[in-house]
Every structure is written in C-alpha cells, then in structure tokens.
Design an enzyme around this catalytic site. Structure first.
Site, PDB file in Angstrom:
ATOM      1  N   LYS A  34       0.817  -1.207   0.000  1.00 15.59           N
ATOM      2  CA  LYS A  34       0.000   0.000   0.000  1.00 15.59           C
ATOM      3  C   LYS A  34       0.853   1.260   0.000  1.00 15.59           C
ATOM      4  O   LYS A  34       0.413   2.329  -0.385  1.00 15.59           O
ATOM      5  CB  LYS A  34      -0.878   0.030   1.267  1.00 15.59           C
ATOM      6  CG  LYS A  34      -1.828  -1.119   1.379  1.00 15.59           C
ATOM      7  CD  LYS A  34      -2.523  -1.043   2.774  1.00 15.59           C
ATOM      8  CE  LYS A  34      -3.275  -2.315   3.035  1.00 15.59           C
ATOM      9  NZ  LYS A  34      -3.742  -2.340   4.450  1.00 15.59           N
ATOM     10  N   GLY A  35       2.106   1.123   0.469  1.00 19.79           N
ATOM     11  CA  GLY A  35       2.918   2.296   0.781  1.00 19.79           C
ATOM     12  C   GLY A  35       3.152   3.272  -0.351  1.00 19.79           C
ATOM     13  O   GLY A  35       3.252   4.479  -0.127  1.00 19.79           O
ATOM     14  N   GLU A  94       8.076   2.675  -5.363  1.00 24.45           N
ATOM     15  CA  GLU A  94       7.956   2.147  -4.001  1.00 24.45           C
ATOM     16  C   GLU A  94       8.161   3.306  -3.024  1.00 24.45           C
ATOM     17  O   GLU A  94       8.798   4.311  -3.350  1.00 24.45           O
ATOM     18  CB  GLU A  94       8.994   1.016  -3.834  1.00 24.45           C
ATOM     19  CG  GLU A  94       9.138   0.413  -2.460  1.00 24.45           C
ATOM     20  CD  GLU A  94       7.900  -0.263  -1.890  1.00 24.45           C
ATOM     21  OE1 GLU A  94       6.826   0.345  -1.923  1.00 24.45           O
ATOM     22  OE2 GLU A  94       8.037  -1.374  -1.340  1.00 24.45           O
ATOM     23  N   ASP A  95       7.625   3.148  -1.829  1.00 24.84           N
ATOM     24  CA  ASP A  95       7.769   4.216  -0.839  1.00 24.84           C
ATOM     25  C   ASP A  95       9.196   4.326  -0.311  1.00 24.84           C
ATOM     26  O   ASP A  95       9.762   5.412  -0.234  1.00 24.84           O
ATOM     27  CB  ASP A  95       6.762   4.033   0.320  1.00 24.84           C
ATOM     28  CG  ASP A  95       6.757   2.609   0.908  1.00 24.84           C
ATOM     29  OD1 ASP A  95       7.599   1.780   0.501  1.00 24.84           O
ATOM     30  OD2 ASP A  95       5.910   2.344   1.774  1.00 24.84           O
ATOM     31  N   ARG A 103      -0.473   7.023   7.147  1.00 27.66           N
ATOM     32  CA  ARG A 103      -0.193   7.067   5.708  1.00 27.66           C
ATOM     33  C   ARG A 103      -0.631   8.396   5.106  1.00 27.66           C
ATOM     34  O   ARG A 103      -0.111   8.841   4.092  1.00 27.66           O
ATOM     35  CB  ARG A 103      -0.943   5.934   4.980  1.00 27.66           C
ATOM     36  CG  ARG A 103      -0.473   4.536   5.329  1.00 27.66           C
ATOM     37  CD  ARG A 103      -1.063   3.550   4.320  1.00 27.66           C
ATOM     38  NE  ARG A 103      -0.997   2.175   4.772  1.00 27.66           N
ATOM     39  CZ  ARG A 103       0.037   1.353   4.597  1.00 27.66           C
ATOM     40  NH1 ARG A 103       1.118   1.787   3.996  1.00 27.66           N
ATOM     41  NH2 ARG A 103      -0.006   0.108   5.015  1.00 27.66           N
ATOM     42  N   ASP A 154       3.308   3.712   6.901  1.00 23.69           N
ATOM     43  CA  ASP A 154       2.430   3.546   8.057  1.00 23.69           C
ATOM     44  C   ASP A 154       3.134   2.983   9.282  1.00 23.69           C
ATOM     45  O   ASP A 154       4.260   2.477   9.215  1.00 23.69           O
ATOM     46  CB  ASP A 154       1.301   2.562   7.701  1.00 23.69           C
ATOM     47  CG  ASP A 154       1.799   1.112   7.654  1.00 23.69           C
ATOM     48  OD1 ASP A 154       2.798   0.855   6.948  1.00 23.69           O
ATOM     49  OD2 ASP A 154       1.208   0.257   8.344  1.00 23.69           O
ATOM     50  N   ASP A 195      14.688  -0.249   2.084  1.00 20.19           N
ATOM     51  CA  ASP A 195      15.280  -0.465   3.406  1.00 20.19           C
ATOM     52  C   ASP A 195      16.310  -1.583   3.254  1.00 20.19           C
ATOM     53  O   ASP A 195      17.388  -1.356   2.712  1.00 20.19           O
ATOM     54  CB  ASP A 195      14.132  -0.804   4.371  1.00 20.19           C
ATOM     55  CG  ASP A 195      14.552  -0.943   5.811  1.00 20.19           C
ATOM     56  OD1 ASP A 195      15.503  -0.274   6.222  1.00 20.19           O
ATOM     57  OD2 ASP A 195      13.912  -1.716   6.551  1.00 20.19           O
ATOM     58  N   PHE A 207      12.905   4.921  11.829  1.00 18.74           N
ATOM     59  CA  PHE A 207      11.600   4.431  11.371  1.00 18.74           C
ATOM     60  C   PHE A 207      10.686   5.621  11.117  1.00 18.74           C
ATOM     61  O   PHE A 207      10.380   6.389  12.025  1.00 18.74           O
ATOM     62  CB  PHE A 207      10.970   3.476  12.385  1.00 18.74           C
ATOM     63  CG  PHE A 207       9.704   2.853  11.865  1.00 18.74           C
ATOM     64  CD1 PHE A 207       9.765   1.765  11.001  1.00 18.74           C
ATOM     65  CD2 PHE A 207       8.470   3.377  12.194  1.00 18.74           C
ATOM     66  CE1 PHE A 207       8.596   1.210  10.482  1.00 18.74           C
ATOM     67  CE2 PHE A 207       7.292   2.834  11.686  1.00 18.74           C
ATOM     68  CZ  PHE A 207       7.366   1.741  10.823  1.00 18.74           C
ATOM     69  N   VAL A 208      10.273   5.776   9.868  1.00 14.71           N
ATOM     70  CA  VAL A 208       9.495   6.952   9.491  1.00 14.71           C
ATOM     71  C   VAL A 208       8.065   6.603   9.091  1.00 14.71           C
ATOM     72  O   VAL A 208       7.790   5.472   8.671  1.00 14.71           O
ATOM     73  CB  VAL A 208      10.187   7.728   8.335  1.00 14.71           C
ATOM     74  CG1 VAL A 208      11.458   8.409   8.818  1.00 14.71           C
ATOM     75  CG2 VAL A 208      10.477   6.824   7.140  1.00 14.71           C
TER      76      VAL A 208
HETATM   77  P1  5GP Z   1      12.758  -3.784   2.683  1.00 15.52           P
HETATM   78  O1  5GP Z   1      12.181  -5.030   2.075  1.00 15.52           O
HETATM   79  O2  5GP Z   1      13.541  -2.926   1.733  1.00 15.52           O
HETATM   80  O3  5GP Z   1      13.499  -4.065   3.952  1.00 15.52           O
HETATM   81  O4  5GP Z   1      11.555  -2.957   3.213  1.00 15.52           O
HETATM   82  C1  5GP Z   1      10.731  -2.302   2.396  1.00 15.52           C
HETATM   83  C2  5GP Z   1       9.389  -2.159   3.032  1.00 15.52           C
HETATM   84  O5  5GP Z   1       9.469  -2.105   4.464  1.00 15.52           O
HETATM   85  C3  5GP Z   1       8.796  -0.870   2.582  1.00 15.52           C
HETATM   86  O6  5GP Z   1       8.014  -1.036   1.451  1.00 15.52           O
HETATM   87  C4  5GP Z   1       7.987  -0.451   3.793  1.00 15.52           C
HETATM   88  O7  5GP Z   1       6.703  -1.008   3.693  1.00 15.52           O
HETATM   89  C5  5GP Z   1       8.690  -1.052   4.957  1.00 15.52           C
HETATM   90  N1  5GP Z   1       9.592  -0.079   5.646  1.00 15.52           N
HETATM   91  C6  5GP Z   1      10.936  -0.033   5.620  1.00 15.52           C
HETATM   92  N2  5GP Z   1      11.403   0.996   6.355  1.00 15.52           N
HETATM   93  C7  5GP Z   1      10.307   1.623   6.835  1.00 15.52           C
HETATM   94  C8  5GP Z   1      10.122   2.785   7.658  1.00 15.52           C
HETATM   95  O8  5GP Z   1      11.052   3.476   8.094  1.00 15.52           O
HETATM   96  N3  5GP Z   1       8.838   3.111   7.936  1.00 15.52           N
HETATM   97  C9  5GP Z   1       7.760   2.398   7.501  1.00 15.52           C
HETATM   98  N4  5GP Z   1       6.558   2.828   7.845  1.00 15.52           N
HETATM   99  N5  5GP Z   1       7.895   1.304   6.722  1.00 15.52           N
HETATM  100  C10 5GP Z   1       9.160   0.933   6.399  1.00 15.52           C
HETATM  101 MG    MG Z   2       5.995  -1.065   1.234  1.00 14.32          MG
END
Ligand code: 5GP
Ligand code: MG
Length: 208
Positions: free
Chosen positions: A58-59, A124-125, A190, A184, A128, A177-178
């Site tokens: 959803k992000g 993508e939002d 969101r 969200d 990470d 963590f944002v």
């Molecule tokens: P990754 O697979 O790259 O570790 O994580 C990506 C997903 O984790 C993002 O699409 C998001 O949904 C979530 N995520 C990663 N860091 C954050 C953060 O700081 N805040 C929030 N709300 N979601 C995060």
């Molecule tokens: Mg996401």
C-alpha cells in the site's frame, strides 16, 4: 481558517497524534519540490516513450499518485506534451505491525496487466533492506519487460542487505523508522503530508 492561515509544520517539530510523537524529518513543500524534480528527470529519460508505472501497495500509492500527476507537465521544458502512461498496482507485505522488517516478503495483490516488452517504472515508498524490491524486480524480470527501473521516495542505504538500488531516489535518510506520505505504523499515518520519525512506537506498552 483559510489555507493561508493554517500553521506551517516545520522541520524538527514534534507533532502528537493519538499519543504518538512524530518528529518532522521532511516537510510537505520539500517533498513536493523533490517529486517535481524526479518527474522532470523521468520525463527526460523516457522522452517519446510509453511508460508503465507499477505502484507497490500500500505504501507507494500516495507517492506514486503524486509522481504521475507531475509526469508530462513539462516542468523542465523538455517534454511539454502529456505523457502516454499506464498504471498498475502490485501488493506486497513484509512488515506486519512491527518497526523492523520480518524479511519475508508476501505477495498480496497481483498486477492485472502484462509488462512484456514495456518500459516499466516500479514505484515504491522506501528502500530499506532491499528484500521487497529485489523480490518484486526478480519476479517482474521473468515477464521480460523492455526495461525496468525503480523509483523510491526514501532510501535507507545503510540498511541494505541485498544488492538492489533505485535509479530515482527522492531522499536518502538515516536508519530511522518513518511514517507519512504513504508510510504507516499499524496502518496509521499514511495520510500525513510530511515524513516524520516515529519517536514512541511502544507508547501503549509504556502506558499499561
Ligand atoms: P525492505 O524489504 O527494503 O526491507 O523494506 C521495504 C518495506 O518495508 C517498505 O516497502 C515499507 O513497507 C517497509 N519499511 C521499511 N522501512 C520503513 C520505515 O522506516 N517506515 C515504515 N513505515 N515502513 C518501512
Ligand atoms: Mg511497502
């Protein structure tokens, strides 16, 4: 109150919502300005090409909608014509309700159109660990798009554990963590137009 009189939310300010404290990291005007710059760059890179934009739910829906609104507007005076764009959505989940990733990526919604021979931009939002996007990009590559690039609003480069990078990055941020602009915490925040650091995710535990 007229919109002009609405109080400006400043960088560093701590906003309290439902007992959660959120420190403003990126303000709404700052994010909007950067989205225009990203759209300009994408417009010039895909000049004369049809673009297929895939938003990861959803992000990315908030940022993705803001981005496609700016595409083809001709802000850069490079491409003043409205753009030929198709959009689709793909749903993934990895976080559950915690503030650290589970590392396990699940598909929740699949695209209903083909990307074969298309110029694809995955939106993508946040990047990470990179596991979500790597999973998405690997799966999409199997469908043989003509090209595939990634655009993210936020990038936490120091957290990366798999080899993936976005061609278009709104902002590099630290390991915090944002929430806001689509991001969200337990499905909340969101809707916020700024991006802020969630200071007390454990607020309920402290109260009880
Ligand atoms: P990754 O697979 O790259 O570790 O994580 C990506 C997903 O984790 C993002 O699409 C998001 O949904 C979530 N995520 C990663 N860091 C954050 C953060 O700081 N805040 C929030 N709300 N979601 C995060
Ligand atoms: Mg996401």
């Amino acid at each position: 109150m007229t919109p002009e009189m609405a109080p400006q939310i400043e960088k560093g300010q701590i906003v309290e919502i439902d007992g959660y404290k959120i420190e403003v990291l990126l303000t709404e005007p700052e994010i909007d300005k950067r989205i225009v710059e990203l759209a300009d760059q994408i417009d010039s890179d895909y000049l004369g090409k049809k673009l297929k934009v895939i938003m990861i739910l959803k992000g990315a829906s908030s940022f993705g909608e803001d981005l496609i609104r700016e595409l083809g507007k001709g802000n850069s005076a490079i491409d003043r014509k409205p753009r030929d764009i198709e959009i689709d959505y793909k749903g993934t989940t990895s976080y559950g309700s915690k503030t650290t990733t589970s590392g396990e990526v699940k598909d929740t919604i699949s695209m209903d159109s083909s990307i074969k021979d298309e110029d694809v931009l995955v939106v993508e939002d946040i990047l990470d660990t990179g596991k979500t996007l790597l999973h998405v990009v690997n799966k999409m590559s199997e469908e043989e798009p003509k090209s595939l690039n990634v655009c993210v609003l936020l990038d936490k480069k120091e957290r990366r554990i798999v080899n993936i990078n976005a061609k278009y990055v709104g902002f590099d941020i630290q390991n915090v963590f944002v929430v806001g602009r689509g991001l969200d915490y337990k499905q909340k925040f969101r809707n916020l137009r700024f991006v802020g650091i969630l200071l007390n995710p454990d607020k309920e535990e402290k109260i009880n």
